[in-house]
Scaffold this active site. Sequence first.
Site, PDB file in Angstrom:
ATOM      1  N   LYS A 128       3.407   4.044  -9.635  1.00  0.00           N
ATOM      2  CA  LYS A 128       2.126   3.386  -9.378  1.00  0.00           C
ATOM      3  C   LYS A 128       1.171   4.400  -8.750  1.00  0.00           C
ATOM      4  O   LYS A 128       1.661   5.326  -8.092  1.00  0.00           O
ATOM      5  CB  LYS A 128       2.266   2.161  -8.472  1.00  0.00           C
ATOM      6  CG  LYS A 128       3.137   2.282  -7.220  1.00  0.00           C
ATOM      7  CD  LYS A 128       2.821   3.225  -6.134  1.00  0.00           C
ATOM      8  CE  LYS A 128       1.521   3.288  -5.452  1.00  0.00           C
ATOM      9  NZ  LYS A 128       1.498   4.323  -4.364  1.00  0.00           N
ATOM     10  N   TYR A 213      -0.510  -2.140  -3.434  1.00  0.00           N
ATOM     11  CA  TYR A 213       0.457  -3.072  -2.842  1.00  0.00           C
ATOM     12  C   TYR A 213      -0.227  -4.378  -2.437  1.00  0.00           C
ATOM     13  O   TYR A 213       0.330  -5.460  -2.616  1.00  0.00           O
ATOM     14  CB  TYR A 213       1.149  -2.442  -1.620  1.00  0.00           C
ATOM     15  CG  TYR A 213       2.067  -1.303  -1.982  1.00  0.00           C
ATOM     16  CD1 TYR A 213       3.366  -1.553  -2.397  1.00  0.00           C
ATOM     17  CD2 TYR A 213       1.635   0.015  -1.934  1.00  0.00           C
ATOM     18  CE1 TYR A 213       4.219  -0.519  -2.758  1.00  0.00           C
ATOM     19  CE2 TYR A 213       2.472   1.055  -2.282  1.00  0.00           C
ATOM     20  CZ  TYR A 213       3.758   0.784  -2.695  1.00  0.00           C
ATOM     21  OH  TYR A 213       4.594   1.806  -3.054  1.00  0.00           O
TER      22      TYR A 213
HETATM   23  P1  NAD Z   1       3.947  14.679  -3.775  1.00  0.00           P
HETATM   24  O1  NAD Z   1       2.699  15.457  -3.549  1.00  0.00           O
HETATM   25  O2  NAD Z   1       4.957  14.675  -2.686  1.00  0.00           O
HETATM   26  O3  NAD Z   1       4.674  15.177  -5.101  1.00  0.00           O
HETATM   27  C1  NAD Z   1       3.974  15.399  -6.290  1.00  0.00           C
HETATM   28  C2  NAD Z   1       4.781  16.329  -7.188  1.00  0.00           C
HETATM   29  O4  NAD Z   1       3.990  16.615  -8.343  1.00  0.00           O
HETATM   30  C3  NAD Z   1       5.103  17.681  -6.527  1.00  0.00           C
HETATM   31  O5  NAD Z   1       6.416  18.044  -6.860  1.00  0.00           O
HETATM   32  C4  NAD Z   1       4.106  18.626  -7.184  1.00  0.00           C
HETATM   33  O6  NAD Z   1       4.579  19.967  -7.257  1.00  0.00           O
HETATM   34  C5  NAD Z   1       4.004  18.023  -8.574  1.00  0.00           C
HETATM   35  N1  NAD Z   1       2.804  18.413  -9.308  1.00  0.00           N
HETATM   36  C6  NAD Z   1       2.790  18.761 -10.613  1.00  0.00           C
HETATM   37  N2  NAD Z   1       1.564  19.080 -11.002  1.00  0.00           N
HETATM   38  C7  NAD Z   1       0.773  18.970  -9.924  1.00  0.00           C
HETATM   39  C8  NAD Z   1      -0.608  19.191  -9.698  1.00  0.00           C
HETATM   40  N3  NAD Z   1      -1.440  19.584 -10.678  1.00  0.00           N
HETATM   41  N4  NAD Z   1      -1.093  18.985  -8.455  1.00  0.00           N
HETATM   42  C9  NAD Z   1      -0.290  18.545  -7.462  1.00  0.00           C
HETATM   43  N5  NAD Z   1       1.050  18.317  -7.617  1.00  0.00           N
HETATM   44  C10 NAD Z   1       1.569  18.531  -8.848  1.00  0.00           C
HETATM   45  O7  NAD Z   1       3.503  13.192  -4.145  1.00  0.00           O
HETATM   46  P2  NAD Z   1       4.418  11.883  -4.091  1.00  0.00           P
HETATM   47  O8  NAD Z   1       4.219  11.223  -2.771  1.00  0.00           O
HETATM   48  O9  NAD Z   1       5.793  12.230  -4.501  1.00  0.00           O
HETATM   49  O10 NAD Z   1       3.701  10.955  -5.183  1.00  0.00           O
HETATM   50  C11 NAD Z   1       3.942  11.090  -6.555  1.00  0.00           C
HETATM   51  C12 NAD Z   1       3.654   9.762  -7.248  1.00  0.00           C
HETATM   52  O11 NAD Z   1       4.559   8.790  -6.754  1.00  0.00           O
HETATM   53  C13 NAD Z   1       2.256   9.202  -6.999  1.00  0.00           C
HETATM   54  O12 NAD Z   1       1.763   8.605  -8.155  1.00  0.00           O
HETATM   55  C14 NAD Z   1       2.462   8.170  -5.927  1.00  0.00           C
HETATM   56  O13 NAD Z   1       1.510   7.109  -5.978  1.00  0.00           O
HETATM   57  C15 NAD Z   1       3.852   7.666  -6.258  1.00  0.00           C
HETATM   58  N6  NAD Z   1       4.566   7.167  -5.065  1.00  0.00           N
HETATM   59  C16 NAD Z   1       5.133   5.942  -5.136  1.00  0.00           C
HETATM   60  C17 NAD Z   1       5.816   5.435  -4.043  1.00  0.00           C
HETATM   61  C18 NAD Z   1       6.461   4.077  -4.125  1.00  0.00           C
HETATM   62  O14 NAD Z   1       6.921   3.591  -3.096  1.00  0.00           O
HETATM   63  N7  NAD Z   1       6.561   3.494  -5.298  1.00  0.00           N
HETATM   64  C19 NAD Z   1       5.898   6.179  -2.872  1.00  0.00           C
HETATM   65  C20 NAD Z   1       5.324   7.447  -2.846  1.00  0.00           C
HETATM   66  C21 NAD Z   1       4.656   7.930  -3.955  1.00  0.00           C
END
Ligand code: NAD
Length: 368
Positions: A128, A213
Site C-alpha cells: 500500500k 489506514y
Molecule cells: P524503505 O525506504 O525502508 O525501503 C524501500 C526500498 O526500496 C529500499 O530497499 C530501497 O533501496 C529500494 N529502492 C529501490 N529504488 C528506489 C528508489 N528509486 N528510491 C528509493 N528507494 C528505492 O521503505 P519501506 O518502509 O520499506 O516502504 C516500502 C513500501 O512498503 C512503501 O510502499 C510503503 O508504503 C510500504 N510499507 C507498508 C507497510 C505495511 O504495514 N503494510 C509498512 C511499511 C511500509
Amino acid sequence: MDIARRDLIISAAALTLTSGACAAERSDRPLGYAIVGLGSYGLGVIIPQFKNCTHSRLAAIVSGDPAKAKRVAAEHGLPASAIYSYANFDSIRDNPDIDIVYVCLPNALHAEYTIHAAKAGKHVMCEKPMAVSVAECEAMIAACKTANRKLMIGYRCHFEPFNVEAMRLARAGAAGKIRYVRSEHGFTQGDPSKWRLKRALSGGGSLMDMGIYSLQAARYMTGEEPIAVTARESTDRRDPRFAEVEDMIDWTLEFPSGAIAGCQSMYSANQNHILLMGDKGRIELEPATRYEGNQMWTGKDGREQQVTPPPGPAKTQFAGQLDHLAQCVRSGREPIVSGEEGLRDMRIVEAIYRSAREGRTIGLGGTA
Ligand code: NAD
C-alpha cells in the site's frame, strides 16, 4: 493418433494455458515469493515472516545493493541464482521457482514493477498505497488480467485479529446502527531527505502513507462505499519536511446509510486509532493497526469492556496475508483485498486531494 485422443490432448493443453497454472501452483509445495526492495518493510518485516507461513516461502530477492543482497541470500539459504537486481528484474520470467512477486518499493515504483512482474508471468502482492494515481492502478489491474495473474494489495489489517473481530462485531450489529467512524493515523517524520517526503517517489504525504489506514478503516468498519468527501489540509510549508508533500489532512466521508466517517492522517504527531459509534454502543481500537500490541474495547459510551479476539487462523497478520495470496493462486479465488480494492481507495484519495485543493465537497459513486 485418433481424432478423439488428439482433441483431448489439445483441450487439456488449452485448459492449462487458460488457467495459467504452472507446475508449482498445481503441486503442494509452498509457493515461492520474490521480495522486491530490501528496505525496512521488505527486509525488516516481511522476509522474517516466511517462517510463520504454511503455503509460502522465500524464493528470491531483488535489490540494487549487491553486497546486501548477497548477505541476505546467505542468511536465508538462497542460491546466487535467486538474487536479482532492478536491471535484470525481467529475467525472473525464466525462474520457475518464483510464483509471486512482492513489491516493497517506494510508492511511485509500484506500478512499474507490478506490470513487469505480471508480464514475466508472476502473480503480484503490491504494498500500500497500490500506486500513486487511479490511472496507474487501472494499468496494473489490466496487466495482471491480461497475463491471467492474481493481484493483491498488502492490506495486512484484513488478516489482523483485532481488526477482523472489529469488522465482525460491526457487521453483527454489536454497536447498533452505525452512525459515525473516526480514524486517525500518523507518526512524526524526521529526516526531510526520506523518499516519503519526496513527491516524485511518494505521490503525496501522510495521506498516501498513513491515511490509507484511516480510509480503509472507514470503509471496512462501515462496510459501505462513500458517496461524498470533504477534505482540508493543514501543512506548515516553512517546515523543510513539508516542502513537497502534505503534513496533516482531514476528510469527512458520507455513506449511503447516513453514516459519517471523520478521518485524519499526519506526519507531525503519533496517532493510531479507530472508533466506531452506533445507536447502541461503540467499538474502539487503540492502537488499532500496529504490527502487534493492538487493543480493543466495546462499550455504551466509553471503553467499558476490553475485547480479546480469537487468534486468527495464521500465526501473524503478515503470514496470513502471504498465505492468503498463495492459496488464492492455488484455488483460483480472488484475494479478499484485490487490485480493485486498492483502486477503490485510490479513487477516494484523488477525490480527497481534489476536495482539499478546491475547497468543496466531491461526489463519489458510493454504494451501501
Ligand atoms: P524503505 O525506504 O525502508 O525501503 C524501500 C526500498 O526500496 C529500499 O530497499 C530501497 O533501496 C529500494 N529502492 C529501490 N529504488 C528506489 C528508489 N528509486 N528510491 C528509493 N528507494 C528505492 O521503505 P519501506 O518502509 O520499506 O516502504 C516500502 C513500501 O512498503 C512503501 O510502499 C510503503 O508504503 C510500504 N510499507 C507498508 C507497510 C505495511 O504495514 N503494510 C509498512 C511499511 C511500509
